[in-house]
Design an enzyme around this catalytic site. Structure first.
Site, PDB file in Angstrom:
ATOM      1  CB  ILE A  49      -0.960   0.031   1.210  1.00 43.87           C
ATOM      2  CG1 ILE A  49      -0.187  -0.090   2.524  1.00 43.87           C
ATOM      3  CG2 ILE A  49      -2.016  -1.041   1.086  1.00 43.87           C
ATOM      4  CD1 ILE A  49      -1.065   0.017   3.762  1.00 43.87           C
ATOM      5  CE  LYS A 108       8.018   2.703   7.944  1.00 45.29           C
ATOM      6  NZ  LYS A 108       7.834   4.061   8.519  1.00 45.29           N
ATOM      7  CG  ASP A 146       8.676  13.702   5.846  1.00 47.54           C
ATOM      8  OD1 ASP A 146       8.648  14.665   5.046  1.00 47.54           O
ATOM      9  OD2 ASP A 146       8.741  12.525   5.471  1.00 47.54           O
TER      10      ASP A 146
END
Length: 360
Positions: free
Chosen positions: A45, A68, A163
Site C-alpha cells: 500500500i 511496515k 516530515d
C-alpha cells in the site's frame, strides 16, 4: 535481536539475536516478538521514509493491520538509527490522531524486522489525486482540526515530526485522520540542539530550513501545516518547488522578500548571503486565495510568518476564529467515504511480485 542504549539523542546499537526478543529500555519493553508468519500479506500500500508498507491480516485475530518492513539494506550494526527512533517514539505515543504502533514482529533472518501499525483505509495524497472535486471547506476543517490535535499532543511531548505532508496523513473509513511516518521525527529539549536541515519534503519545507538553520523547533511543523491547509482547500500544492532555490523563490513570490525587520536573525542564517532574492514587497496570499475568508487568511498568514518565533502554534490554530465560523467543521463520521483502492488485492502476477518485496 537488538539491545538499545539511549543517551539523549545518541543511540548505540548492539545486535543480540536471542530467543526472538526485541529489547528496548525497560519503560518501553516489548517482550517476546511474534513471527511475521502469523500475518497474511494482502497487498502493498505504500512506502514510508524508511520502509515498505503492506496491508496484512493477523491470522490469529483476523485484524487488518499495516505491516511496515524496516529497511536494513546496507546496515552493518543492526537496525538503522532512523527506524530505532521511530520505534522508540511510537512506543511512547498514544493519541487518536497519531498512527498506533501495535507491536514489532520478526522474520527468519536477522535483518527481517516489521512494525505492525494500525490500518487506515486511505491517505490524503491518494485521495487528492483521485477525487474529481475538492474537499468541501467543512471537510477540510474536520481534517485539519484532527491534524492539529495530534500535533499539539506531539509538541507537548517535545517531539517534532519533521516530515508533515498530505501523504503522511492517513484516514480511516470513519473519517479519523492520523499522522504517520515518524522516520524523521525527533525528540527535542531546551536548549535546542543542532539538527540537520535536510528534513521535510521540499514543498512543505520552512524557509529557515532552506536557509540552513541547524536549530529546529515545532515551528517547522507549523509551516508544513500551512502548506497542507492551503493544498486541501485549493486541491493542489501551494509551493511545488523543483529545487531548493526554486522553493525559496516561490515563497518570496507568495509572501514577499524577507528582511531583518520582519525576521530577527534572518541575515545571520548560514545560507542567507548565498541567495540573491527577488525584490517582492507584497504579500500575495490573498490574491492566491481570493475565496478564503478573512479569518482563514489570517490563520494562513500566522502559519506563514517568516520568523519561526512568531509563527502560530498548534494551540493557536485550534483557537482560531477560522474554525469557529461557518461553514463549521463536519463530524468525522460524516466525512465522505471513498472506494478502498488501497484494499484491493493485487492481480495474481502482481501479487507474486508484491509478496517478494514484502517477504521476510
Amino acid at each position: 535481536m537488538a539491545e538499545v542504549d539511549l543517551e539523549s539523542d545518541q543511540i548505540r546499537l548492539k545486535w543480540i539475536r536471542k530467543e526472538g526478543f526485541f529489547t528496548v529500555p525497560p519503560e518501553h519493553r516489548l517482550g517476546r516478538c511474534r513471527s511475521v508468519k502469523v500475518f497474511e500479506k494482502l497487498n502493498r500500500i505504500g512506502e514510508g521514509t524508511y520502509g515498505i508498507v503492506c496491508r496484512a491480516r493477523d491470522t490469529q485475530t483476523d485484524e487488518i493491520v499495516s505491516l511496515k518492513k524496516v529497511r536494513i539494506d546496507k546496515e552493518k550494526d543492526g537496525i538503522p538509527i532512523s527506524s530505532l527512533r521511530e520505534i522508540t517514539l511510537l512506543l511512547r505515543l498514544r493519541h487518536p490522531n497519531i498512527v498506533e504502533l501495535k507491536e514489532v514482529v520478526v522474520g527468519n533472518h536477522l535483518e527481517s524486522i516489521f512494525l505492525v501499525m494500525g490500518y487506515c483505509e486511505q491517505d490524503l495524497a491518494s485521495l487528492l489525486e483521485n477525487m474529481p472535486t475538492s474537499f468541501l471547506e467543512a471537510q477540510v476543517k474536520c481534517i485539519m482540526l484532527q491534524v492539529l490535535r495530534g500535533l499539539q499532543y506531539l509538541h507537548r511531548n517535545f517531539i517534532i515530526h519533521r516530515d508533515l505532508k498530505v501523504s503522511n496523513l492517513l484516514m480511516t473509513d470513519k473519517g479519523c485522520v492520523k499522522t504517520a511516518d515518524f522516520g524523521l521525527a525527533r525528540a527535542y529539549g531546551v536548549p535546542v540542539k543542532p539538527m540537520t536541515p535536510k528534513v521535510v519534503t521540499l514543498w512543505y519545507r520552512a524557509p529557515e530550513l532552506l536557509l540552513g538553520t541547524t536549530t529546529q523547533t515545532t515551528s517547522i511543523d507549523m509551516w508544513a501545516v500551512g502548506c497542507i491547509l492551503a493544498e486541501l482547500l485549493a486541491h493542489k500544492p501551494l509551493l511545488p518547488g523543483t529545487s531548493e532555490i526554486h522553493q525559496i523563490d516561490l515563497i518570496v513570490q507568495l509572501l514577499g522578500t524577507p528582511s531583518e525587520n520582519i525576521w530577527l536573525g534572518f541575515s545571520k542564517l548560514p545560507l542567507a548571503g548565498q541567495y540573491s532574492l527577488r525584490k517582492q514587497p507584497y504579500n500575495n496570499l490573498k490574491h492566491k486565495s481570493p475565496w478564503l475568508s478573512e479569518a482563514g487568511l489570517c490563520l494562513l498568514n500566522f502559519l506563514f510568518m517568516y520568523d519561526p518565533k512568531k509563527r502560530a502554534t498548534s494551540g493557536d490554530c485550534l483557537e482560531s476564529s477560522y474554525f469557529k465560523e461557518k461553514p463549521l467543521s463536519c463530524e468525522p463520521e460524516l466525512m465522505p467515504t471513498f472506494p478502498h483502492h488501497r484494499n484491493k488485492r493485487a492481480a495474481p502476477a502482481a501479487a507474486e511480485g508484491q509478496s517478494k518485496r514484502c517477504r521476510p
